[in-house]
Design an enzyme around this catalytic site. Structure first.
Site, PDB file in Angstrom:
ATOM      1  N   HIS A 127       0.817  -1.222   0.000  1.00  0.00           N
ATOM      2  CA  HIS A 127       0.000   0.000   0.000  1.00  0.00           C
ATOM      3  C   HIS A 127       0.851   1.272   0.000  1.00  0.00           C
ATOM      4  CE1 HIS A 127      -3.696  -2.159   0.332  1.00  0.00           C
ATOM      5  NE2 HIS A 127      -3.449  -2.620   1.544  1.00  0.00           N
ATOM      6  N   HIS A 170      -6.699  -6.931  -0.599  1.00  0.00           N
ATOM      7  CA  HIS A 170      -6.731  -5.479  -0.813  1.00  0.00           C
ATOM      8  C   HIS A 170      -5.875  -5.112  -2.026  1.00  0.00           C
ATOM      9  CE1 HIS A 170      -7.251  -6.110   3.605  1.00  0.00           C
ATOM     10  NE2 HIS A 170      -8.266  -5.288   3.397  1.00  0.00           N
TER      11      HIS A 170
END
Length: 301
Positions: free
Chosen positions: A122, A161
């Site tokens: 991320h 994710h």
């Protein structure tokens, strides 16, 4: 397998899902599966600032170094906290990936799995996010291109994710084919538009293994094959397991094994079996340990 005890020193609260117990769970399953006796284990070295600068904005990297607290917690993002030894852990996590690239590119290993934390996928070019400070897999890819002159690297991300940070870093770099599967709509809610070398594979909550495998077989594997990568890098997130409440997929260990084995076939065909994988998500401890074993077996066998 590459890790370091310091990866356990990143602590931001007893109730935080991204805890040192994740690595303990993996080690326990390595012993239970008897893989512990047959795989080579090495301690990581720290990444240098210069290696981090390959994938990240220099001012951002320097700001993380400058933000380390002597005690307590510093919030770099609403979901990303820095403790007194978090930077140390992050440097070993990124450094493990650099070491892994050296091992496979120098023929000292065929595959490497980095059992490290904090995760990285991320973290964007100039932004911490989603438990991530530095993008470990992006550092590995940039290092491989800079140090070994590689021109085609496939980065595969099967975390529940979206690997927004990796997409952000490589969006304009056609040397990297980035394939990311993930639950959608779901955190981080900022999937890019994609392009010829960014293959996003959003899937709905409730996705089962047969749907996952069908989509990957149809959309990823032919593209990776045609790309003919010189190195395969894997952001291995196991929070898509049905036991993990950080996501809403229904995958099981055999699904991770299948994908890992398919990537192994492509690695054998195109890049002399060179694979580097690094741990991303996975927070249900028992499921995480079993899933990592299935993944390692898939890329080894």
């Amino acid at each position: 397998m590459i890790s370091h005890p310091s990866c356990g020193f990143h602590e931001v609260g007893d109730d935080h899902p991204e805890s040192p117990n994740r690595l303990h769970a993996i080690n326990d399953q390595l012993i239970a599966s008897r893989l512990d006796a047959i795989i080579d284990k090495q301690q990581a070295t720290q990444a240098t600032k210069e290696q981090l600068y390959l994938a990240h904005d220099k001012a951002y990297v320097d700001s993380v170094f400058a933000s380390v607290p002597e005690q307590g917690i510093v919030e770099l993002a609403p979901d990303t906290q820095l403790g007194p030894r978090s930077l140390e852990a992050a440097l070993y996590a990124a450094g493990a990936n650099v070491m892994a690239v050296d091992l496979v590119m120098q023929g000292k290993a065929q595959q490497a799995f980095c059992a490290v934390r904090p995760p990285g996928h991320h973290a964007e070019y100039a932004k911490a996010m989603g438990f991530c400070f530095f993008n470990n897999i992006a550092v590995a890819a940039h290092y491989a291109m800079a140090q070994y002159g590689l021109e085609r690297i496939a980065v595969i991300d099967f975390d529940v994710h979206h690997g927004n940070g990796t997409e952000n870093i490589f969006f304009d770099d056609e040397r990297v084919l980035f394939c990311s599967s993930f639950e959608s709509p779901f955190f981080p809610y900022n999937m890019g538009p994609g392009n010829e070398h960014i293959l996003n594979l959003p899937m709905p909550a409730g996705t089962y293994g047969d749907e996952f495998m069908q989509a990957i077989g149809d959309k990823w594997l032919p593209k990776i094959d045609a790309f003919a990568p010189q190195l395969i890098l894997i952001s291995a997130g196991f929070d898509s397991h049905y036991e993990d409440d950080m996501g809403h997929f229904n995958l099981v260990e055999t699904d991770f094994h299948w994908l890992s084995a398919e990537l192994k076939k492509l690695a054998v065909k195109h890049c002399d079996n060179k694979i580097v994988a690094t741990l991303e998500g996975g927070y249900a401890l028992n499921a995480l340990g079993r899933s990592v074993i299935a993944h390692i077996k898939g890329i080894m066998e």
